[in-house]
Design an enzyme around this catalytic site. Structure first.
Site, PDB file in Angstrom:
ATOM      1  N   SER A  54      21.533  11.412  14.667  1.00 14.22           N
ATOM      2  CA  SER A  54      20.286  12.137  14.410  1.00 14.22           C
ATOM      3  C   SER A  54      20.448  13.240  13.373  1.00 14.22           C
ATOM      4  O   SER A  54      19.459  13.666  12.774  1.00 14.22           O
ATOM      5  CB  SER A  54      19.760  12.749  15.706  1.00 14.22           C
ATOM      6  OG  SER A  54      20.751  13.586  16.276  1.00 14.22           O
ATOM      7  N   ASP A  67      15.459  22.150  18.275  1.00 15.59           N
ATOM      8  CA  ASP A  67      15.037  21.547  19.543  1.00 15.59           C
ATOM      9  C   ASP A  67      16.145  21.529  20.589  1.00 15.59           C
ATOM     10  O   ASP A  67      16.073  20.774  21.552  1.00 15.59           O
ATOM     11  CB  ASP A  67      14.540  20.114  19.292  1.00 15.59           C
ATOM     12  CG  ASP A  67      15.617  19.260  18.636  1.00 15.59           C
ATOM     13  OD1 ASP A  67      16.744  19.768  18.403  1.00 15.59           O
ATOM     14  OD2 ASP A  67      15.356  18.076  18.355  1.00 15.59           O
ATOM     15  N   HIS A  71      19.205  19.849  17.314  1.00 20.01           N
ATOM     16  CA  HIS A  71      19.184  19.783  15.841  1.00 20.01           C
ATOM     17  C   HIS A  71      18.832  21.128  15.215  1.00 20.01           C
ATOM     18  O   HIS A  71      18.356  22.028  15.898  1.00 20.01           O
ATOM     19  CB  HIS A  71      18.184  18.708  15.419  1.00 20.01           C
ATOM     20  CG  HIS A  71      18.418  17.414  16.131  1.00 20.01           C
ATOM     21  ND1 HIS A  71      17.659  17.014  17.215  1.00 20.01           N
ATOM     22  CD2 HIS A  71      19.368  16.482  15.957  1.00 20.01           C
ATOM     23  CE1 HIS A  71      18.120  15.861  17.662  1.00 20.01           C
ATOM     24  NE2 HIS A  71      19.164  15.511  16.925  1.00 20.01           N
TER      25      HIS A  71
END
Ligand code: NAG
Ligand code: NAG
Ligand code: NAG
Length: 381
Positions: free
Chosen positions: A38, A346, A349
């Site tokens: 991610s 979040d 990240h």
């Protein structure tokens, strides 16, 4: 004026002697092929499993953009710096243009094939071995299709781009948390890291065999300073450092990174036609988190977008999570109001502002081995 010009020439000459690279022309990478999780996913997981919900994307794209951040990721800033478009995800069949590269990363990806499904553990089935298969397929089929001409010539990369491209890797973080999920000790995790890195090295060898020559490898972040790690796998207070980070978690990341660096040095000797840049993302992110205030940032250990708790992170109510109240949809985990000053987006990240700052450190080369700027990552160190 004369003296100034003379001084400038002296400085240029001196830096040429120290770093011959600085005097050579820049690399002109025509494409980027990215592999990862991610930290560099620009739409892969979203294409396969549903969009990362708003407020992801709020700052730069103004709508969900397949990225887990309010805006751009490090890989986006890398593309911009090289004068290339943002990378489309290989898995994204809507409106994608791969003429200057493709992104095989998906959020939740690991290097080793996972033994659990995404619904059980959140781990993506698109692990690095699958990303390699997708890259191989892309390499072959993009040329078959491109040769048909027409619009395909403007959607797929030229053949020569595959040897000139920058191959970027940012993966491994989820292989380390796999052990935490299984309640493993630091020592137990260290035992399986060689297996993870064997698989990583084999992927690099495969890309090299297929013609890849310019490798750009990020090491892994200080896990122990990330809100989701602090919340999900807490440690006793005695194992928290002055900055609020979990010492044993950072130890795992540092061990992984030192072993990764050894592998990269080995690959450099083995794959003689390639260049390798090893980028110390760990130190950059650690500096950002521990010096946040000095650098103009706030609350580095608290998620901007989340729902409650010490770290504003709740694994059951993640950024963008909604509930129905009297027939109306309410977003429970919303963005903070000062996202442009925040480090963490979040819980997992980084924010766009943080990613830009991290990119600026990367770009100059001070955290790279060899220590050259991004645009010079194609000649020998
Ligand atoms: C999955 O299970 C196999 C067989 O037990 C094991 O060898 C492998 O290391 C496991 N993979 C991971 C990622 O834990
Ligand atoms: C794909 O992107 C490239 C680079 O931005 C551009 O030159 C090309 O025209 C685009 N292809 C199509 C079909 O729009
Ligand atoms: C890990 O430990 C927690 C707390 O003791 C327990 O609830 C959980 O089931 C354990 N997980 C595994 C995979 O053993």
């Amino acid at each position: 004026m004369q003296t100034q010009l003379f001084l400038v020439k002296c400085v240029v000459l001196a830096s040429c002697l120290i770093h011959p690279r600085v005097c050579s022309p820049t690399c002109n990478f025509p494409a980027i092929f990215n592999f990862g999780d991610s930290n560099s996913d620009t739409g892969g997981l979203s294409a396969a499993f549903g969009q990362a919900p708003y407020p992801n994307g709020q700052t730069f794209f103004h709508s969900p953009s397949g990225r887990f951040s309010d805006g751009r990721l490090i890989i986006d800033f890398i593309a911009e710096e090289l004068g290339l478009p943002h990378l489309n995800a290989f898995l994204d069949s809507i409106g994608s243009n791969f003429s200057h590269g493709a992104n095989f990363a998906t959020a939740g990806s690991t290097i080793r094939p996972p033994n659990t499904t995404i619904s059980q553990s959140g781990v993506s089935p698109i692990s690095l071995d699958v990303q390699l298969v997708q890259f191989s397929d892309f390499l072959t089929r993009s040329q078959l299709i491109r040769n048909q001409g027409g619009v395909f010539e403007h959607l797929l990369p030229r053949k020569e781009y595959f040897s000139q491209a920058l191959y970027t890797f940012d993966i491994g973080q989820n292989d380390l948390t796999t052990g935490l999920k299984l309640n493993m000790t630091v020592d137990q995790i260290k035992v399986y890291i060689p297996d993870v890195l064997n698989k990583f090295s084999n992927t690099i060898r495969s890309v090299y065999k297929k013609g890849g020559r310019r490798f750009w490898i990020h090491n892994t972040a200080p896990l122990g300073c990330l809100p989701y790690v602090l919340d999900r796998w807490p440690v006793p207070d005695s194992q928290i450092d002055n900055h609020g980070c979990a010492i044993p978690r950072n130890e795992i990341a540092r061990y992984y990174n030192s072993e990764l660096k050894r592998r990269v040095i080995g690959l450099r000797k083995e794959l003689v036609k390639a260049t390798f840049t090893y980028v110390d993302i760990y130190s950059i992110k650690l500096t950002l988190i521990t010096q946040a205030k000095k650098l103009g940032f706030k609350d580095p250990l608290v998620a901007c977008c989340g729902h409650g708790g010490k770290y504003n992170f709740n694994k059951l109510i993640k950024c963008g999570a909604k509930v129905m109240v009297k027939g109306k949809e309410i977003v429970l985990a919303k963005s903070c109001n000062d996202v442009s000053f925040r480090v963490n987006w979040d819980g997992v990240h980084f924010t766009e502002t943080a990613n830009r700052w991290i990119f600026q450190q990367i770009n100059g080369g001070a955290f790279s081995d060899p220590p050259f700027p991004l645009k010079y990552a194609c000649t020998k160190g």
